[in-house]
Scaffold this active site. Structure first.
Site, PDB file in Angstrom:
ATOM      1  N   ASP A   1     151.052  24.863  23.039  1.00  0.00           N
ATOM      2  CA  ASP A   1     152.357  24.690  22.395  1.00  0.00           C
ATOM      3  C   ASP A   1     153.232  25.858  22.839  1.00  0.00           C
ATOM      4  OD1 ASP A   1     154.431  23.839  20.673  1.00  0.00           O
ATOM      5  OD2 ASP A   1     153.691  25.077  19.028  1.00  0.00           O
ATOM      6  N   SER A   2     154.523  25.735  22.585  1.00  0.00           N
ATOM      7  CA  SER A   2     155.430  26.854  22.847  1.00  0.00           C
ATOM      8  C   SER A   2     155.082  28.044  21.959  1.00  0.00           C
ATOM      9  CB  SER A   2     156.865  26.426  22.548  1.00  0.00           C
ATOM     10  OG  SER A   2     156.978  26.105  21.180  1.00  0.00           O
TER      11      SER A   2
ATOM     12  N   TYR B   1     161.125  26.682  22.941  1.00  0.00           N
ATOM     13  CA  TYR B   1     161.403  25.844  24.112  1.00  0.00           C
ATOM     14  C   TYR B   1     162.632  24.966  23.870  1.00  0.00           C
ATOM     15  CZ  TYR B   1     156.743  26.529  26.361  1.00  0.00           C
ATOM     16  OH  TYR B   1     155.622  27.029  26.994  1.00  0.00           O
ATOM     17  N   GLY B   2     162.876  24.642  22.587  1.00  0.00           N
ATOM     18  CA  GLY B   2     163.898  23.658  22.230  1.00  0.00           C
ATOM     19  C   GLY B   2     165.247  23.829  22.905  1.00  0.00           C
TER      20      GLY B   2
ATOM     21  N   CYS C   1     158.492  18.209  15.245  1.00  0.00           N
ATOM     22  CA  CYS C   1     158.142  19.487  15.878  1.00  0.00           C
ATOM     23  C   CYS C   1     156.854  19.953  15.214  1.00  0.00           C
ATOM     24  CB  CYS C   1     159.266  20.500  15.650  1.00  0.00           C
ATOM     25  SG  CYS C   1     158.844  22.191  16.145  1.00  0.00           S
ATOM     26  N   THR C   2     155.897  20.398  16.029  1.00  0.00           N
ATOM     27  CA  THR C   2     154.577  20.722  15.464  1.00  0.00           C
ATOM     28  C   THR C   2     154.592  21.999  14.623  1.00  0.00           C
ATOM     29  OG1 THR C   2     153.965  21.796  17.551  1.00  0.00           O
ATOM     30  CG2 THR C   2     153.310  19.498  17.260  1.00  0.00           C
ATOM     31  N   HIS C   3     155.668  22.757  14.679  1.00  0.00           N
ATOM     32  CA  HIS C   3     155.787  23.917  13.786  1.00  0.00           C
ATOM     33  C   HIS C   3     156.076  23.474  12.336  1.00  0.00           C
ATOM     34  CE1 HIS C   3     156.181  26.265  17.476  1.00  0.00           C
ATOM     35  NE2 HIS C   3     156.235  27.390  16.790  1.00  0.00           N
TER      36      HIS C   3
ATOM     37  N   CYS D   1     153.118  19.882  21.455  1.00  0.00           N
ATOM     38  CA  CYS D   1     154.517  20.299  21.379  1.00  0.00           C
ATOM     39  C   CYS D   1     155.379  19.083  21.701  1.00  0.00           C
ATOM     40  CB  CYS D   1     154.746  21.404  22.409  1.00  0.00           C
ATOM     41  SG  CYS D   1     156.442  21.984  22.535  1.00  0.00           S
ATOM     42  N   ASN D   2     156.203  18.677  20.760  1.00  0.00           N
ATOM     43  CA  ASN D   2     157.078  17.514  21.001  1.00  0.00           C
ATOM     44  C   ASN D   2     158.043  17.794  22.151  1.00  0.00           C
ATOM     45  OD1 ASN D   2     156.997  15.505  18.339  1.00  0.00           O
ATOM     46  ND2 ASN D   2     156.381  17.584  17.901  1.00  0.00           N
ATOM     47  N   THR D   3     158.544  19.031  22.198  1.00  0.00           N
ATOM     48  CA  THR D   3     159.545  19.372  23.208  1.00  0.00           C
ATOM     49  C   THR D   3     158.941  19.310  24.618  1.00  0.00           C
ATOM     50  OG1 THR D   3     160.441  20.869  21.535  1.00  0.00           O
ATOM     51  CG2 THR D   3     161.328  21.064  23.753  1.00  0.00           C
TER      52      THR D   3
ATOM     53  N   GLU E   1     157.850  31.789  14.106  1.00  0.00           N
ATOM     54  CA  GLU E   1     157.213  32.670  15.094  1.00  0.00           C
ATOM     55  C   GLU E   1     157.280  34.137  14.664  1.00  0.00           C
ATOM     56  OE1 GLU E   1     155.510  32.045  18.016  1.00  0.00           O
ATOM     57  OE2 GLU E   1     155.585  29.909  17.536  1.00  0.00           O
TER      58      GLU E   1
HETATM   59  N1  DGL Z   1     156.231  23.118  18.436  1.00  0.00           N
HETATM   60  C1  DGL Z   1     157.298  22.804  19.347  1.00  0.00           C
HETATM   61  C2  DGL Z   1     157.627  21.323  19.257  1.00  0.00           C
HETATM   62  O1  DGL Z   1     156.842  20.556  18.729  1.00  0.00           O
HETATM   63  C3  DGL Z   1     158.446  23.749  19.151  1.00  0.00           C
HETATM   64  C4  DGL Z   1     159.387  23.764  20.297  1.00  0.00           C
HETATM   65  C5  DGL Z   1     160.178  25.029  20.454  1.00  0.00           C
HETATM   66  O2  DGL Z   1     159.579  26.046  20.824  1.00  0.00           O
HETATM   67  O3  DGL Z   1     161.402  24.979  20.263  1.00  0.00           O
HETATM   68  O4  DGL Z   1     158.638  20.869  19.740  1.00  0.00           O
END
Ligand code: DGL
Length: 259
Positions: A10-11, A42-43, A183-185, A73-75, A151
């Site tokens: 993930d990011s 990453y978004g 988003c997985t966060h 990570c969805n992004t 984060e």
């Molecule tokens: N966990 C990432 C997701 O699911 C976060 C992306 C990010 O870092 O902006 O998109």
């Protein structure tokens, strides 16, 4: 072969919500989790940058001999999964906002999606919303700032509550009955979300579905770990490892890694 680990990236720390679901479903599997927190979020980055980081993460995990990669990570999924699947031989599992179940179950015909800009602007996401938006209003909201707060270890801060209220109140005014966490966060915000949202608004995330899909793909390729030994669970972060270890309730060692 089947003792090789599942690689998850993930990011940042959010993909541990997916790791949890995978570990709960397949407790004997060895796993390597990689948090690219130094490059989070990453978004707001463009597709090319997200793709380059996704390639770097995938290759790191493949160098660790992973038998399958989960893009937690969805992004990264919505911007890079096609490329990754075309260029690497191991099975690659991705995660996308769960619009379909929300669209099928909504009574008010209004659903909310909270996700990053990178996800909301992706072709994959646009195609999914088009597919399920017939007669349904989908309210898309960028969760700007949320990943940075998580984060930096500020999940339970007043700042987080204020940010979430700002994003959710307009959705409530529009009468949503489902909120999709894209988003997985965001599953780590469940306590705050439940405080803000009335009971009738259901929250959907994709963790369990991804874990089931991962298991099905491992079975299909005869890659499940059938050994009885305790699993080896490795966690790496290229930023402060304490943020991830506290999310994991300090049950696991998180190693700092420069990459
Ligand atoms: N966990 C990432 C997701 O699911 C976060 C992306 C990010 O870092 O902006 O998109």
């Amino acid at each position: 072969m089947n003792k090789q680990p599942i690689g998850i990236f993930d990011s940042g720390v959010g993909g541990t919500s997916i790791w949890r679901a995978i570990h709960a479903l397949m407790p004997k599997e060895n796993t390597v989790y990689l948090a690219d927190s130094a490059n989070a979020p990453y978004g707001p980055k463009g597709k090319e940058a997200i793709l380059a980081l996704s390639i770097k993460n995938t290759e790191y995990l493949l160098n660790h001999n992973c038998k399958l990669i989960v893009v937690a990570c969805n992004t990264a999924t919505t911007n890079a999964i096609d490329y990754l699947r075309q260029h690497y031989d191991v099975p690659i599992i991705g995660i996308e906002p769960a619009i379909k179940p929300a669209a099928l179950k909504t009574q008010t015909k209004v659903i909310g999606v909270l996700a990053t800009r990178g996800t909301l602007s992706s072709e994959l996401f646009c195609n999914a919303t088009q597919l399920y938006s017939n007669g349904i209003k989908i309210i898309e909201q960028e969760g700007e700032g949320i990943v940075q707060l998580i984060e930096s270890g500020r999940i339970n801060s007043t700042k987080m509550t204020a940010v979430l209220r700002g994003y959710l109140e307009p959705m409530l005014e529009a009468n949503i009955d489902y909120l999709v966490l894209g988003c997985t966060h965001y599953p780590y915000l469940m306590t705050q979300l439940k405080k803000i949202l009335p009971k009738h608004v259901k929250i959907i995330d994709s963790g369990e579905a991804v874990a089931k899909q991962t298991k099905a793909v491992l079975e299909k390729h005869a890659l499940l770990n059938t050994a009885e030994a305790n699993p080896i669970l490795q966690f790496y972060s290229n930023s402060n490892p304490l943020v991830m270890s506290s999310l994991l309730e300090d049950k696991f060692k998180v190693d700092y890694l420069k990459f």
